[in-house]
Design a protein around this motif. Structure first.
Motif, PDB file in Angstrom:
ATOM      1  N   TRP A  59       0.864  -1.183   0.000  1.00 30.83           N
ATOM      2  CA  TRP A  59       0.000   0.000   0.000  1.00 30.83           C
ATOM      3  C   TRP A  59       0.899   1.232   0.000  1.00 30.83           C
ATOM      4  CZ3 TRP A  59      -5.424   0.682   0.479  1.00 30.83           C
ATOM      5  CH2 TRP A  59      -6.154  -0.516   0.404  1.00 30.83           C
ATOM      6  N   PRO A  60       0.411   2.363  -0.461  1.00 32.78           N
ATOM      7  CA  PRO A  60       1.234   3.574  -0.406  1.00 32.78           C
ATOM      8  C   PRO A  60       1.459   4.008   1.047  1.00 32.78           C
ATOM      9  CG  PRO A  60      -0.923   4.052  -1.428  1.00 32.78           C
ATOM     10  CD  PRO A  60      -0.880   2.591  -1.104  1.00 32.78           C
ATOM     11  N   GLU A  87       0.644  -3.289  -7.238  1.00 32.38           N
ATOM     12  CA  GLU A  87      -0.464  -3.101  -8.161  1.00 32.38           C
ATOM     13  C   GLU A  87      -1.479  -2.168  -7.515  1.00 32.38           C
ATOM     14  OE1 GLU A  87      -2.963  -6.738  -8.637  1.00 32.38           O
ATOM     15  OE2 GLU A  87      -1.481  -7.661  -7.312  1.00 32.38           O
ATOM     16  N   THR A  88      -2.622  -2.009  -8.137  1.00 36.66           N
ATOM     17  CA  THR A  88      -3.661  -1.138  -7.602  1.00 36.66           C
ATOM     18  C   THR A  88      -4.284  -1.764  -6.366  1.00 36.66           C
ATOM     19  OG1 THR A  88      -4.124  -0.315  -9.828  1.00 36.66           O
ATOM     20  CG2 THR A  88      -5.813   0.062  -8.165  1.00 36.66           C
ATOM     21  N   THR A  89      -4.471  -0.962  -5.324  1.00 40.68           N
ATOM     22  CA  THR A  89      -5.061  -1.429  -4.073  1.00 40.68           C
ATOM     23  C   THR A  89      -6.581  -1.445  -4.181  1.00 40.68           C
ATOM     24  OG1 THR A  89      -5.240   0.785  -3.132  1.00 40.68           O
ATOM     25  CG2 THR A  89      -3.144  -0.388  -2.782  1.00 40.68           C
ATOM     26  N   HIS A  94      -2.167   3.294  -5.454  1.00 41.74           N
ATOM     27  CA  HIS A  94      -1.027   2.377  -5.542  1.00 41.74           C
ATOM     28  C   HIS A  94       0.207   3.084  -5.014  1.00 41.74           C
ATOM     29  CE1 HIS A  94       0.764   4.389  -9.052  1.00 41.74           C
ATOM     30  NE2 HIS A  94      -0.452   4.481  -9.520  1.00 41.74           N
ATOM     31  N   ALA A  95       1.140   2.291  -4.510  1.00 47.38           N
ATOM     32  CA  ALA A  95       2.413   2.845  -4.055  1.00 47.38           C
ATOM     33  C   ALA A  95       3.130   3.437  -5.259  1.00 47.38           C
ATOM     34  CB  ALA A  95       3.257   1.754  -3.405  1.00 47.38           C
ATOM     35  N   SER A  96       3.880   4.483  -5.026  1.00 47.97           N
ATOM     36  CA  SER A  96       4.632   5.109  -6.115  1.00 47.97           C
ATOM     37  C   SER A  96       5.818   4.231  -6.500  1.00 47.97           C
ATOM     38  CB  SER A  96       5.136   6.487  -5.686  1.00 47.97           C
ATOM     39  OG  SER A  96       6.159   6.344  -4.712  1.00 47.97           O
ATOM     40  N   ASN A  97       6.406   4.568  -7.609  1.00 49.99           N
ATOM     41  CA  ASN A  97       7.597   3.860  -8.071  1.00 49.99           C
ATOM     42  C   ASN A  97       8.704   3.937  -7.019  1.00 49.99           C
ATOM     43  OD1 ASN A  97       8.700   2.706 -10.804  1.00 49.99           O
ATOM     44  ND2 ASN A  97      10.327   3.928  -9.914  1.00 49.99           N
ATOM     45  N   TYR A 128       3.917   2.425 -15.210  1.00 49.60           N
ATOM     46  CA  TYR A 128       4.253   3.120 -13.960  1.00 49.60           C
ATOM     47  C   TYR A 128       5.718   3.013 -13.570  1.00 49.60           C
ATOM     48  CZ  TYR A 128      -0.762   3.521 -13.287  1.00 49.60           C
ATOM     49  OH  TYR A 128      -2.090   3.813 -13.447  1.00 49.60           O
ATOM     50  N   ASP A 129       6.346   1.904 -13.907  1.00 51.66           N
ATOM     51  CA  ASP A 129       7.730   1.717 -13.493  1.00 51.66           C
ATOM     52  C   ASP A 129       8.653   2.663 -14.258  1.00 51.66           C
ATOM     53  OD1 ASP A 129       9.657  -0.156 -11.930  1.00 51.66           O
ATOM     54  OD2 ASP A 129      10.537   0.135 -13.913  1.00 51.66           O
ATOM     55  N   THR A 130       9.522   3.338 -13.525  1.00 57.57           N
ATOM     56  CA  THR A 130      10.469   4.265 -14.160  1.00 57.57           C
ATOM     57  C   THR A 130      11.921   3.890 -13.891  1.00 57.57           C
ATOM     58  OG1 THR A 130      10.391   5.757 -12.249  1.00 57.57           O
ATOM     59  CG2 THR A 130       8.864   6.208 -14.073  1.00 57.57           C
TER      60      THR A 130
END
Length: 184
Positions: A59-60, A87-89, A94-97, A128-130
């Protein structure tokens, strides 16, 4: 390719282990949830001689606390694999990268002798991944032919279906190669 599954409280504690080399068991989520079937599902995998992994649904926020919570609840045995599920909660966040990266690094600090991998779906990986940071390996969900996820990145595990349960393959030449990689 080696075959495996991942299970959570939605699956039985007496899941079928025939033909499997590994199982990932949901351990925790956020800072308060523990899978009520964690002990029984872990025992089932260990009794069948499978490589066992544990995952945390991220979780974020509160990354250090989540990492500490995860490692305090996930069983610890040499050769176990740890994973973060990014992933989406349930509430659509969602938690950031950067939070994902910090969580993986913190778990690696807390359990330095265990492999720590990133589980995510193709959409998250591509959208989303950077940083492409996946710890010790990428576990990618893409519901296509087993072992052929539609990404260019190297991966260790591929979840290719959720019907009737989450099925995976691992990119290792043998069960002993997986055990050696996992540190067993």
């Amino acid at each position: 390719m080696l075959r495996g599954i991942d299970v959570s409280s939605y699956q039985s504690s007496s899941y079928d282990t025939d033909g499997l080399s590994f199982v990932f068991v949901k351990a925790t989520e956020g800072r308060s949830y523990v899978n009520p079937k964690l002990a029984a599902q872990t025992k089932r995998g260990r009794d069948a001689g499978l490589v066992v992994g544990f995952y945390h649904f991220l979780w974020p926020g509160n990354l250090t606390e989540q990492a500490e919570y995860f490692v305090s609840k996930a069983p610890e045995k040499r050769g176990d694999i740890l994973a973060v599920d990014w992933e989406t909660t349930g509430d659509g966040s969602h938690a950031s990268n950067s939070e994902k990266d910090r969580f993986i690094r913190r778990v690696k600090e807390l359990r330095p002798h265990h492999k720590v991998v990133l589980y995510t779906n193709r959409h998250f990986w591509l959208s989303y991944d950077t940083t492409s940071y996946a710890g010790d390996g990428l576990w990618i969900a893409d519901y296509v032919t087993a072992g052929k996820p539609r990404i260019k990145a190297d991966w260790r595990f591929h979840q290719y279906t959720d019907d009737p349960l989450d099925k995976n393959v691992a990119d290792f030449s043998s069960g002993s190669a997986l055990r050696e990689w996992a540190g067993a």
